[in-house]
Every structure is written in structure tokens, then in C-alpha cells.
Design an enzyme around this catalytic site. Structure first.
Site, PDB file in Angstrom:
ATOM      1  N   GLY A  10       0.839  -1.199   0.000  1.00  0.00           N
ATOM      2  CA  GLY A  10       0.000   0.000   0.000  1.00  0.00           C
ATOM      3  C   GLY A  10       0.869   1.242   0.000  1.00  0.00           C
ATOM      4  O   GLY A  10       2.028   1.197  -0.449  1.00  0.00           O
ATOM      5  N   SER A  11       0.333   2.310   0.531  1.00  0.00           N
ATOM      6  CA  SER A  11       1.048   3.578   0.464  1.00  0.00           C
ATOM      7  C   SER A  11       2.210   3.618   1.458  1.00  0.00           C
ATOM      8  O   SER A  11       2.203   2.920   2.479  1.00  0.00           O
ATOM      9  CB  SER A  11       0.081   4.728   0.753  1.00  0.00           C
ATOM     10  OG  SER A  11      -0.426   4.594   2.060  1.00  0.00           O
ATOM     11  N   THR A  12       3.188   4.470   1.151  1.00  0.00           N
ATOM     12  CA  THR A  12       4.356   4.587   2.035  1.00  0.00           C
ATOM     13  C   THR A  12       3.949   5.103   3.410  1.00  0.00           C
ATOM     14  O   THR A  12       4.451   4.616   4.432  1.00  0.00           O
ATOM     15  CB  THR A  12       5.410   5.500   1.369  1.00  0.00           C
ATOM     16  OG1 THR A  12       5.891   4.804   0.213  1.00  0.00           O
ATOM     17  CG2 THR A  12       6.577   5.791   2.286  1.00  0.00           C
TER      18      THR A  12
ATOM     19  N   GLY B 250       2.482   2.306   5.311  1.00  0.00           N
ATOM     20  CA  GLY B 250       3.570   1.365   5.608  1.00  0.00           C
ATOM     21  C   GLY B 250       4.351   1.786   6.839  1.00  0.00           C
ATOM     22  O   GLY B 250       4.705   0.951   7.687  1.00  0.00           O
TER      23      GLY B 250
ATOM     24  N   GLU C  15       5.644  -3.414   0.889  1.00  0.00           N
ATOM     25  CA  GLU C  15       5.813  -3.000  -0.506  1.00  0.00           C
ATOM     26  C   GLU C  15       4.982  -1.742  -0.646  1.00  0.00           C
ATOM     27  O   GLU C  15       3.759  -1.791  -0.557  1.00  0.00           O
ATOM     28  CB  GLU C  15       5.356  -4.130  -1.436  1.00  0.00           C
ATOM     29  CG  GLU C  15       5.916  -3.975  -2.836  1.00  0.00           C
ATOM     30  CD  GLU C  15       4.930  -3.315  -3.754  1.00  0.00           C
ATOM     31  OE1 GLU C  15       5.120  -2.096  -4.009  1.00  0.00           O
ATOM     32  OE2 GLU C  15       3.985  -3.961  -4.181  1.00  0.00           O
TER      33      GLU C  15
ATOM     34  N   CYS D  39       1.992   0.264  -8.448  1.00  0.00           N
ATOM     35  CA  CYS D  39       3.051   0.826  -7.594  1.00  0.00           C
ATOM     36  C   CYS D  39       4.355   0.971  -8.355  1.00  0.00           C
ATOM     37  O   CYS D  39       5.148   1.859  -8.070  1.00  0.00           O
ATOM     38  CB  CYS D  39       3.220   0.011  -6.326  1.00  0.00           C
ATOM     39  SG  CYS D  39       3.240  -1.725  -6.635  1.00  0.00           S
TER      40      CYS D  39
ATOM     41  N   GLU E  59       3.966  10.511  -5.818  1.00  0.00           N
ATOM     42  CA  GLU E  59       3.261   9.434  -6.510  1.00  0.00           C
ATOM     43  C   GLU E  59       1.809   9.858  -6.743  1.00  0.00           C
ATOM     44  O   GLU E  59       1.109  10.218  -5.810  1.00  0.00           O
ATOM     45  CB  GLU E  59       3.296   8.165  -5.634  1.00  0.00           C
ATOM     46  CG  GLU E  59       2.668   6.971  -6.301  1.00  0.00           C
ATOM     47  CD  GLU E  59       2.778   5.703  -5.476  1.00  0.00           C
ATOM     48  OE1 GLU E  59       2.550   5.758  -4.247  1.00  0.00           O
ATOM     49  OE2 GLU E  59       3.081   4.645  -6.059  1.00  0.00           O
TER      50      GLU E  59
HETATM   51  P1  ADP Z   1      -4.471   3.849  -0.308  1.00  0.00           P
HETATM   52  O1  ADP Z   1      -4.171   5.165   0.334  1.00  0.00           O
HETATM   53  O2  ADP Z   1      -3.991   3.758  -1.690  1.00  0.00           O
HETATM   54  O3  ADP Z   1      -5.880   3.372  -0.148  1.00  0.00           O
HETATM   55  P2  ADP Z   1      -3.429   2.434   1.922  1.00  0.00           P
HETATM   56  O4  ADP Z   1      -1.985   2.205   2.157  1.00  0.00           O
HETATM   57  O5  ADP Z   1      -4.118   3.383   2.821  1.00  0.00           O
HETATM   58  O6  ADP Z   1      -3.544   2.810   0.413  1.00  0.00           O
HETATM   59  O7  ADP Z   1      -4.219   1.054   1.977  1.00  0.00           O
HETATM   60  C1  ADP Z   1      -3.687  -0.199   1.687  1.00  0.00           C
HETATM   61  C2  ADP Z   1      -4.230  -1.197   2.685  1.00  0.00           C
HETATM   62  O8  ADP Z   1      -3.825  -0.792   3.987  1.00  0.00           O
HETATM   63  C3  ADP Z   1      -5.742  -1.318   2.736  1.00  0.00           C
HETATM   64  O9  ADP Z   1      -6.086  -2.674   2.983  1.00  0.00           O
HETATM   65  C4  ADP Z   1      -6.107  -0.453   3.921  1.00  0.00           C
HETATM   66  O10 ADP Z   1      -7.327  -0.833   4.537  1.00  0.00           O
HETATM   67  C5  ADP Z   1      -4.954  -0.712   4.853  1.00  0.00           C
HETATM   68  N1  ADP Z   1      -4.703   0.339   5.847  1.00  0.00           N
HETATM   69  C6  ADP Z   1      -4.926   1.672   5.727  1.00  0.00           C
HETATM   70  N2  ADP Z   1      -4.564   2.312   6.855  1.00  0.00           N
HETATM   71  C7  ADP Z   1      -4.095   1.383   7.715  1.00  0.00           C
HETATM   72  C8  ADP Z   1      -3.541   1.417   9.033  1.00  0.00           C
HETATM   73  N3  ADP Z   1      -3.414   2.555   9.695  1.00  0.00           N
HETATM   74  N4  ADP Z   1      -3.137   0.257   9.593  1.00  0.00           N
HETATM   75  C9  ADP Z   1      -3.237  -0.899   8.921  1.00  0.00           C
HETATM   76  N5  ADP Z   1      -3.752  -1.004   7.675  1.00  0.00           N
HETATM   77  C10 ADP Z   1      -4.169   0.115   7.072  1.00  0.00           C
END
Ligand code: ADP
Length: 503
Positions: free
Chosen positions: A244-246, A249, A266, A300, A403
Site C-alpha cells: 500500500g502507500s508509504t 507502511g 511493498e 506501484c 506518486e
Molecule cells: P491507499 O491510500 O492507496 O488506499 P493504503 O496504504 O491506505 O492505500 O491502503 C492499503 C491497505 O492498507 C488497505 O487494505 C487499507 O485498509 C490498509 N490500511 C490503511 N490504513 C491502515 C492502518 N493505519 N493500519 C493498517 N492497515 C491500514
């Protein structure tokens, strides 16, 4: 309709039964407080359905089921070959249900159906089969230290693995995570993204049908801040893998510190694609287009910064614009002619449009696209954006650095190889990269110096389930896919045997 499933007819006329529950301990159940999340068709903004959304208590129930399964002889003592066969059976079931899975993916995510079928569902089949084949080839070593000692290593599963996946490739990301985890004998609690909850629930029915012991794979939908955060901070989860997003992460890393979880991340990217003056320009144009415009630009590893040597800059731009216009047909993702469907959500659509504005404000040249495009179908709705190309972009600009995650590319020029490398590496990210040149020494010289986890020479985004995938810098930690992907899912235990009467 029962509470836990619904008969649906997708826009392409495909009828199927959509599960709606949380898949815990081999059964679909409601969330502990009954809460649901609603998913939207990005093509016409209609509601598809609502599924149960996990609370922290539901995460805990899934972890308990996974822990029980991890200790149960039916999984713990299963011969690795049998474990692999289960995974291969699942791969076969995915093939048998490919049209349903691809239909759901297109409906929920907006990606073209032909791509969902051939690429996404194909990737799931390949990845599960590949890692299924590995299950009985994960060996330790015997280490000769002399006659007094016999020493060997065992590769053991980590335990309960939490896996958090994004919305851009819902099924493929699930397979990338499940494949190595199951091959190594772990049990899993996996959470899909709240934007695309549907296809993974259908996969759950196939996991059940394949015959995995209950609790080996638990599948949750839920919101990141609630269910995702509960996974990352759970004390009885041994590993967390995230795509997912940095920024998310980083949050997951912090939460995972609570019990020092093993982590694989990732995250984001702003991958460069370098076109040198000796490149085959026709090939460079075609791959550059695939590298950024596929999957609505929601990749990504998208090669979202194109750097072109000054002498071929104008001709590259002219050819690239022409190619984008010809090939990037925006429209209904179920239509055969469509190359680009809608962005996944209103939020993403608005985000991309905000970067169009930022590019204009910063003084870059909008060479094509950048418009909201909502006239697909009779509804006149949908999160469509015309493929966007900015030229004359400078490394100091926001659109060069951040990004965007959409059909949005920036093009800049360089004079020398040294400057190209400097510009390519001028980023906090380090995921993909691509180099176009006919000079083999230059190709390998630049590949060595580029700060990225992956380099494509004369192609872009040409990933493969057999080849390690991952980033450096703020693009992630660890590797997925290939043999390297197994390392993130097993411990190495060292056993020392005293062979004599030392001491
Ligand atoms: P985007 O901003 O592109 O939606 P995210 O990184 O927020 O990408 O989301 C990727 C995944 O991480 C999704 O399954 C989302 O529900 C989960 N997610 C988002 N925020 C959190 C968090 N604080 N802790 C754990 N998982 C999260």
C-alpha cells in the site's frame, strides 16, 4: 438473499453468488457488531452491495482461529507435498472460476475485463501453482563443523501471518501474499482493501472447496484504521506483510514494533524510465505507455517519470502522444475495446485531478489529457480521467516527486548519462526503473547505479511471479515473488548436536 450471501448479476450479465461475511475458521460469519461497508461500481457510481466489516474483536477471532489451525496436526503435520497439492488444487479452482473472478474484479475495481481475466486471474493461478510447487522444496542445510558436532538447520513457518493488501490488484495481491505464506506452512489472516472487498470473498469459497483445514486462511474485509490497525498491532500475530502507500507502511511498521513482528512492506514508487538517444524509439514509446497507463495507472511500479535524452526529446513526445491517443481508449471496462477503465474510487479520481491542477500551477506543459471524463454509458457518471501527459517537467516540481497513482506521466529531458542517473535517483522512492538503450554496456552500467529494487532493460513493468519483486529506500522492505519471497515466511532454526563427550 441470506445475510451472508447474495445472488448478483454483474453488468456483463454474469450471475453468481457473492459471499458477504468474514471468513473465519472456515465459515462465513457476520461482524461482531453487525457493521458493514458498501462498495461502489466506479464505472457508474452505483452501489454494488455491502459486506461485513471486521472490528478489532473480529480480527482477534480470526487470529485465534489461525493460531488454533497453526497448532493443529491437520496442518502442522501435513506432508509438505500435500500442502503443495492443496495450493495447486486452489490454482485449478481459480482457473475453473476465472470468469466469475474476473467479472467481480472488473465490477468492483474498474479494470478492463480482458486484463482481469488474462492478467490478474492468470497471475493468481500462476503464483499459487508456483508456490505450491515449492512447498516440498523448502529445505534446511547440514553444516559440517568437524566430527565433534553435527549441526543442521530447519526452515520453519513463522506462525500466524497478518497480510494487508491494496485495491489495485485485489486478487493478485492476495495470491502474492498467500502463496509463500502457505507454502512455508504458516496460517494467515488477510485483509482486503475496503474499496475492493468482493473478489477475495469469492476466493474464500474456493479455499474452502480446495480443502484447506479451517482457520489456515482467514479472510477479512474492513477499514484500514480499524481492522488493518488491529492486525498490525495484534500481539499474537508473528508477521505482517503489507502492500500500500508509504505513509500507511510507516504506520504499520510502528504498530508492528509492539511485539517485534517480522515485516515485509511493498509501498509507493515514482519509477523512472530512461530513454537514451540510441534507443529503439518505437519500442520505448510502446513500453513507456504500458508502464504508466496500464491498470488506469494504478500500479506501484508504474514508470511515472519518463526521462528522455535531449536530442530525441521532441520526437519521443510526438510519438508518445500519438500512441497514447491511439491506444489508451477510455471507457466501459466490460467493453472489449477499452484499454483504460475508471479510477477505483471518487477519492482517487479527485486526487489525480488535483495533481493535474498542481502541474498546471507549477508551470509544466499539459501535453494531453488531464480531463475528467464522465460520459461513459447512459448514466453520464463514473471516475474516468483522460490519459494525462505533462512535459517540460522539472525535478523540483511536486508532480515530478510525488506518486500520483493514476494515468498521469511526467516527461523531462536530460543531456548526459550522469545527469540521467542523477535525475532518476532524485526521489525518496526506489521501486521499479526502466532503461532504453541499444548499448549493452550502458544498459548494465546504468542498471547497476540506479537506486531501485527492479530494473527493466528495454521494457517496463514486465514483472514475473518467478522473479523477486520489491523496493529500496522508501519503497519497501523485503521481497515478494520468486524463491526470495519464501524468505519472508520462514525462520531458520539451527540445531547443534554434541556428537561426543566434550566437557
Ligand atoms: P491507499 O491510500 O492507496 O488506499 P493504503 O496504504 O491506505 O492505500 O491502503 C492499503 C491497505 O492498507 C488497505 O487494505 C487499507 O485498509 C490498509 N490500511 C490503511 N490504513 C491502515 C492502518 N493505519 N493500519 C493498517 N492497515 C491500514
Amino acid at each position: 438473499m441470506s445475510d451472508l450471501s447474495i445472488e448478483l448479476t454483474a453488468p456483463n450479465g454474469h450471475k453468481y453468488t457473492q459471499p458477504l461475511g468474514l471468513f473465519i475458521g472456515g465459515e462465513f460469519v457476520k461482524s461482531s457488531n453487525g457493521q458493514k461497508l458498501t462498495t461502489i461500481n466506479p464505472t457508474d457510481e452505483s452501489e454494488i452491495t455491502s459486506v461485513y466489516a471486521a472490528t478489532a474483536d473480529d480480527v482477534d477471532a480470526a487470529v485465534k482461529a489461525a493460531r488454533k489451525a497453526f497448532k493443529d496436526p491437520s496442518w502442522r503435520d501435513m506432508a509438505p507435498t500435500d500442502r503443495g497439492n492443496l495450493m495447486i488444487k486452489l490454482s485449478d479452482l481459480v482457473a475453473a472460476h476465472a470468469e466469475t473472478l474476473a467479472t467481480i474484479e472488473t465490477w468492483d475495481n474498474g479494470k478492463p475485463y480482458s486484463v482481469a481475466l488474462a492478467e490478474d486471474v492468470g497471475e493468481v493461478q500462476n503464483t499459487l501453482r508456483y508456490y505450491g510447487g515449492y512447498a516440498d522444496k523448502i529445505h534446511g542445510q547440514v553444516i559440517d563443523t568437524g566430527a565433534a558436532k553435527f549441526a543442521y538447520t530447519i526452515k520453519e513457518p513463522l506462525g500466524v501471518c497478518g497480510q494487508i493488501i491494496p485495491w489495485n490488484y485485489p486478487l493478485a495481491m492476495a495470491a502474492w501474499k498467500l502463496g509463500p505464506a502457505l507454502a512455508c506452512g504458516n496460517t494467515v489472516v488477510i485483509k482486503a482493501a475496503e474499496q475492493t472487498p468482493l473478489s477475495i470473498l469469492y476466493l474464500a469459497t474456493l479455499i474452502k472447496e480446495a480443502g484447506f483445514p479451517p482457520g489456515v486462511v482467514n479472510i477479512l474485509n474492513g477499514f484500514g484504521r480499524e481492522a488493518g490497525a488491529a492486525i498490525a498491532s495484534h500481539l499474537d500475530i508473528d508477521k505482517v506483510a503489507f502492500t500500500g502507500s508509504t505513509s500507511t507502511g510507516k504506520e504499520i511498521m510502528k504498530s508492528a514494533a509492539i511485539n517485534m513482528k517480522n515485516i515485509t512492506l511493498e509501498t509507493g514508487g515514482k519509477s523512472p524510465l530512461l530513454v537514451f538517444e540510441d534507443a529503439d524509439l518505437d519500442q520505448a514509446v510502446k513500453w513507456a505507455h504500458i508502464g504508466i497507463m496500464s491498470n488506469q495507472g494504478q500500479i506501484c511500479t508504474a514508470t511515472s517519470r519518463i526521462l528522455v535524452q535531449e536530442s530525441v526529446y521532441s520526437s519521443f513526445i510526438a510519438d508518445f502522444k500519438k500512441h497514447v491517443k491511439e491506444v489508451s481508449i477510455v471507457g466501459d471496462p466490460f467493453a472489449e475495446s477499452t484499454f483504460q477503465g475508471p479510477q477505483v474510487t471518487k477519492g482517487q479520481y479527485e486526487r489525480v485531478l488535483s495533481y493535474v491542477q498542481a502541474g498546471k500551477d507549477e508551470g509544466a506543459t499539459l501535453a494531453s489529457g488531464g480531463e475528467a471524463f464522465t460520459s461513459v454509458g447512459p448514466s453520464g457518471k463514473g471516475f474516468f480521467i483522460t490519459p494525462t501527459v505533462f512535459t517540460d517537467v522539472k525535478p523540483s516540481m511536486k508532480i515530478y516527486q510525488e506518486e500520483v497513482f493514476g494515468p498521469f506521466v511526467v516527461i523531462a529531458s536530460f543531456k548526459t548519462e550522469e545527469e540521467a542517473l542523477e535525475m532518476a535517483n532524485d526521489t525518496t522512492y526506489g521501486l521499479g526503473s526502466a532503461i532504453f538503450t541499444q548499448d549493452i554496456t550502458r544498459a548494465h552500467r546504468v542498471a547497476k547505479r540506479i537506486e531501485a529494487g527492479m530494473v527493466w532493460i528495454n521494457s517496463s513493468n514486465d514483472s514475473d511471479f518467478r522473479i523477486p519483486f520489491g523496493g529500496v529506500k522508501q519503497s519497501g522492505i523485503g521481497r515478494e515473488l520468486g524463491e526470495a519471497g519464501l524468505a519472508g515466511y520462514c525462520n531458520i532454526k539451527a540445531v547443534h548436536v554434541n556428537m561426543g563427550t566434550r566437557l
